[in-house]
Design a protein around this motif. Sequence first.
Motif, PDB file in Angstrom:
ATOM      1  N   HIS A 255       0.517  -2.574  -8.556  1.00 18.35           N
ATOM      2  CA  HIS A 255      -0.757  -2.911  -7.939  1.00 18.35           C
ATOM      3  C   HIS A 255      -0.557  -3.217  -6.460  1.00 18.35           C
ATOM      4  O   HIS A 255       0.550  -3.501  -6.012  1.00 18.35           O
ATOM      5  CB  HIS A 255      -1.395  -4.111  -8.652  1.00 18.35           C
ATOM      6  CG  HIS A 255      -0.514  -5.315  -8.653  1.00 18.35           C
ATOM      7  ND1 HIS A 255       0.467  -5.517  -9.606  1.00 18.35           N
ATOM      8  CD2 HIS A 255      -0.424  -6.363  -7.793  1.00 18.35           C
ATOM      9  CE1 HIS A 255       1.103  -6.645  -9.350  1.00 18.35           C
ATOM     10  NE2 HIS A 255       0.590  -7.173  -8.249  1.00 18.35           N
ATOM     11  N   CYS A 256      -1.660  -3.164  -5.734  1.00 23.02           N
ATOM     12  CA  CYS A 256      -1.615  -3.439  -4.294  1.00 23.02           C
ATOM     13  C   CYS A 256      -1.371  -4.935  -4.090  1.00 23.02           C
ATOM     14  O   CYS A 256      -2.060  -5.767  -4.690  1.00 23.02           O
ATOM     15  CB  CYS A 256      -2.936  -3.027  -3.664  1.00 23.02           C
ATOM     16  SG  CYS A 256      -3.145  -3.631  -1.989  1.00 23.02           S
ATOM     17  N   PRO A 257      -0.399  -5.321  -3.249  1.00 23.78           N
ATOM     18  CA  PRO A 257      -0.137  -6.744  -3.043  1.00 23.78           C
ATOM     19  C   PRO A 257      -1.269  -7.463  -2.304  1.00 23.78           C
ATOM     20  O   PRO A 257      -1.390  -8.680  -2.377  1.00 23.78           O
ATOM     21  CB  PRO A 257       1.153  -6.747  -2.207  1.00 23.78           C
ATOM     22  CG  PRO A 257       1.261  -5.389  -1.615  1.00 23.78           C
ATOM     23  CD  PRO A 257       0.531  -4.463  -2.524  1.00 23.78           C
ATOM     24  N   GLU A 258      -2.148  -6.711  -1.628  1.00 15.93           N
ATOM     25  CA  GLU A 258      -3.238  -7.333  -0.864  1.00 15.93           C
ATOM     26  C   GLU A 258      -4.476  -7.550  -1.723  1.00 15.93           C
ATOM     27  O   GLU A 258      -4.977  -8.653  -1.856  1.00 15.93           O
ATOM     28  CB  GLU A 258      -3.609  -6.455   0.347  1.00 15.93           C
ATOM     29  CG  GLU A 258      -2.633  -6.539   1.500  1.00 15.93           C
ATOM     30  CD  GLU A 258      -2.570  -7.927   2.134  1.00 15.93           C
ATOM     31  OE1 GLU A 258      -3.632  -8.569   2.242  1.00 15.93           O
ATOM     32  OE2 GLU A 258      -1.468  -8.368   2.500  1.00 15.93           O
ATOM     33  N   CYS A 259      -5.000  -6.442  -2.323  1.00 17.75           N
ATOM     34  CA  CYS A 259      -6.278  -6.545  -3.049  1.00 17.75           C
ATOM     35  C   CYS A 259      -6.077  -6.578  -4.566  1.00 17.75           C
ATOM     36  O   CYS A 259      -7.042  -6.715  -5.307  1.00 17.75           O
ATOM     37  CB  CYS A 259      -7.200  -5.388  -2.678  1.00 17.75           C
ATOM     38  SG  CYS A 259      -6.607  -3.792  -3.287  1.00 17.75           S
ATOM     39  N   ASP A 260      -4.821  -6.452  -5.017  1.00 22.92           N
ATOM     40  CA  ASP A 260      -4.499  -6.528  -6.446  1.00 22.92           C
ATOM     41  C   ASP A 260      -4.999  -5.335  -7.254  1.00 22.92           C
ATOM     42  O   ASP A 260      -4.901  -5.341  -8.485  1.00 22.92           O
ATOM     43  CB  ASP A 260      -5.077  -7.821  -7.051  1.00 22.92           C
ATOM     44  CG  ASP A 260      -3.992  -8.578  -7.808  1.00 22.92           C
ATOM     45  OD1 ASP A 260      -2.809  -8.331  -7.526  1.00 22.92           O
ATOM     46  OD2 ASP A 260      -4.345  -9.387  -8.691  1.00 22.92           O
TER      47      ASP A 260
ATOM     48  N   ARG B 107      -1.359   3.955   3.008  1.00 20.35           N
ATOM     49  CA  ARG B 107      -2.355   2.885   2.880  1.00 20.35           C
ATOM     50  C   ARG B 107      -2.869   2.786   1.450  1.00 20.35           C
ATOM     51  O   ARG B 107      -2.870   3.774   0.715  1.00 20.35           O
ATOM     52  CB  ARG B 107      -3.538   3.130   3.817  1.00 20.35           C
ATOM     53  CG  ARG B 107      -3.132   2.990   5.273  1.00 20.35           C
ATOM     54  CD  ARG B 107      -4.290   3.072   6.223  1.00 20.35           C
ATOM     55  NE  ARG B 107      -3.814   2.832   7.588  1.00 20.35           N
ATOM     56  CZ  ARG B 107      -3.705   1.624   8.127  1.00 20.35           C
ATOM     57  NH1 ARG B 107      -4.040   0.567   7.441  1.00 20.35           N
ATOM     58  NH2 ARG B 107      -3.257   1.484   9.365  1.00 20.35           N
ATOM     59  N   CYS B 108      -3.306   1.579   1.070  1.00 19.00           N
ATOM     60  CA  CYS B 108      -3.877   1.369  -0.260  1.00 19.00           C
ATOM     61  C   CYS B 108      -5.176   2.164  -0.385  1.00 19.00           C
ATOM     62  O   CYS B 108      -5.985   2.198   0.544  1.00 19.00           O
ATOM     63  CB  CYS B 108      -4.136  -0.130  -0.464  1.00 19.00           C
ATOM     64  SG  CYS B 108      -5.156  -0.502  -1.901  1.00 19.00           S
ATOM     65  N   ALA B 109      -5.380   2.805  -1.546  1.00 16.93           N
ATOM     66  CA  ALA B 109      -6.579   3.627  -1.747  1.00 16.93           C
ATOM     67  C   ALA B 109      -7.840   2.767  -1.764  1.00 16.93           C
ATOM     68  O   ALA B 109      -8.921   3.256  -1.444  1.00 16.93           O
ATOM     69  CB  ALA B 109      -6.451   4.390  -3.063  1.00 16.93           C
ATOM     70  N   GLN B 110      -7.730   1.476  -2.149  1.00 15.74           N
ATOM     71  CA  GLN B 110      -8.915   0.610  -2.245  1.00 15.74           C
ATOM     72  C   GLN B 110      -9.204  -0.113  -0.934  1.00 15.74           C
ATOM     73  O   GLN B 110     -10.241   0.054  -0.338  1.00 15.74           O
ATOM     74  CB  GLN B 110      -8.682  -0.429  -3.363  1.00 15.74           C
ATOM     75  CG  GLN B 110      -8.496   0.159  -4.743  1.00 15.74           C
ATOM     76  CD  GLN B 110      -9.747   0.847  -5.242  1.00 15.74           C
ATOM     77  OE1 GLN B 110     -10.866   0.388  -4.987  1.00 15.74           O
ATOM     78  NE2 GLN B 110      -9.575   1.954  -5.944  1.00 15.74           N
ATOM     79  N   CYS B 111      -8.233  -0.942  -0.483  1.00 17.64           N
ATOM     80  CA  CYS B 111      -8.522  -1.804   0.672  1.00 17.64           C
ATOM     81  C   CYS B 111      -7.983  -1.232   1.985  1.00 17.64           C
ATOM     82  O   CYS B 111      -8.229  -1.804   3.043  1.00 17.64           O
ATOM     83  CB  CYS B 111      -7.941  -3.205   0.438  1.00 17.64           C
ATOM     84  SG  CYS B 111      -6.134  -3.255   0.438  1.00 17.64           S
ATOM     85  N   ARG B 112      -7.247  -0.137   1.916  1.00 18.50           N
ATOM     86  CA  ARG B 112      -6.711   0.559   3.097  1.00 18.50           C
ATOM     87  C   ARG B 112      -5.668  -0.256   3.855  1.00 18.50           C
ATOM     88  O   ARG B 112      -5.373   0.043   5.010  1.00 18.50           O
ATOM     89  CB  ARG B 112      -7.842   0.968   4.066  1.00 18.50           C
ATOM     90  CG  ARG B 112      -8.970   1.759   3.440  1.00 18.50           C
ATOM     91  CD  ARG B 112      -8.522   3.072   2.867  1.00 18.50           C
ATOM     92  NE  ARG B 112      -7.911   3.954   3.850  1.00 18.50           N
ATOM     93  CZ  ARG B 112      -7.059   4.925   3.540  1.00 18.50           C
ATOM     94  NH1 ARG B 112      -6.718   5.122   2.284  1.00 18.50           N
ATOM     95  NH2 ARG B 112      -6.541   5.671   4.469  1.00 18.50           N
ATOM     96  N   CYS B 113      -5.145  -1.319   3.234  1.00 19.15           N
ATOM     97  CA  CYS B 113      -4.096  -2.076   3.924  1.00 19.15           C
ATOM     98  C   CYS B 113      -2.800  -1.256   3.877  1.00 19.15           C
ATOM     99  O   CYS B 113      -2.604  -0.460   2.956  1.00 19.15           O
ATOM    100  CB  CYS B 113      -3.894  -3.447   3.285  1.00 19.15           C
ATOM    101  SG  CYS B 113      -3.052  -3.382   1.727  1.00 19.15           S
ATOM    102  N   PRO B 114      -1.950  -1.424   4.914  1.00 13.90           N
ATOM    103  CA  PRO B 114      -0.732  -0.598   4.933  1.00 13.90           C
ATOM    104  C   PRO B 114       0.229  -0.952   3.802  1.00 13.90           C
ATOM    105  O   PRO B 114       0.398  -2.121   3.457  1.00 13.90           O
ATOM    106  CB  PRO B 114      -0.111  -0.912   6.303  1.00 13.90           C
ATOM    107  CG  PRO B 114      -0.801  -2.111   6.817  1.00 13.90           C
ATOM    108  CD  PRO B 114      -2.079  -2.296   6.081  1.00 13.90           C
TER     109      PRO B 114
HETATM  110 ZN   LIG Z   1      -5.256  -2.824  -1.660  1.00 20.43          ZN
END
Ligand SMILES: [Zn+2]
Length: 288
Positions: A67-72, A92-99
């Motif tokens: 999972h994405c460490p930013e948006c989970d 980048r994350c597909a959901q929140c676009r964080c690197p």
């Molecule tokens: Zn994310």
Amino acid sequence: MSSLSDPFLLCIVALLALTLGSFLNVVIARLPVMLSRQWTHEAHQTLTLTPPTQPQTRYNLLVPRSHCPECDATIAWHDNIPLVGYLKRRGRCAQCRCPISVQYPLVEAASMALVLWAVWHHGMTFTGMAIALACLILLTLAVIDLRTLLLPDVLTLPLLWGGLLYQLVVHPDRLAESVIGAAAGYSVAWGFYWLFRLASGREGLGRGDFKLLAALGAWCGWQTLPLILVLSATTGAVLGIIIQLLLPRLRGAPMPFGPFLSAAGMLVLLGGDRVIELYYTIIGLSSI
Ligand SMILES: [Zn+2]
């Protein structure tokens, strides 16, 4: 050396290596967290303290899903495909676009390169597989040490026993060199640790470095230890100076030695007899 001339086999090995690299990323991210949780639990038990009350969710190398460490957000399977997933989402994350850390594609690409190199030179043999596996463990240790300053026993000790068994199976005539290498590697690092500590009052090496150098002694033999130490100390010192000049905020921060030991060990393992013979020639010993 010619076993990888078949393009189909080459692709299969490359894909397997990329998949292994993806798994190594999971180990690199989760193993330190798992160990930290285990140590916290054991510390509470030893000190007879009340353990943390909040229920701990299951956390191991398989659970939870990536999972994405930013948006989970759970990462879709097609975004988890080694190298391709990272390139497709442009890091980048597909959901929140964080690197997403560049460590992921780098570890996957490095795994592929290490495995292909080992299999190219040794073929699909026990030797090729063993050297590839040792290099993947060294890569994992290097990145974990870089991120957390830890060299977990759960990786260094199997690497050490694996090196002794490898020599027993592949080079039984060199087993004595391997056993002496393991003992000498540990002793040299232990001796340096205490000399540095008595002289400066600080720790110059971590205890994990003792076991890592012992493992390299087991895999490569005691004769190569000076080469491994000179290579790792020189590259470590040069890089340390460069980092301190370019990033003054990192002055005085502890620097891991494991990545340099691992890189030197990989060079000797993958370079094989050619590197060792060149080294013997330089120091004036007869060839192996
Ligand atoms: Zn994310």
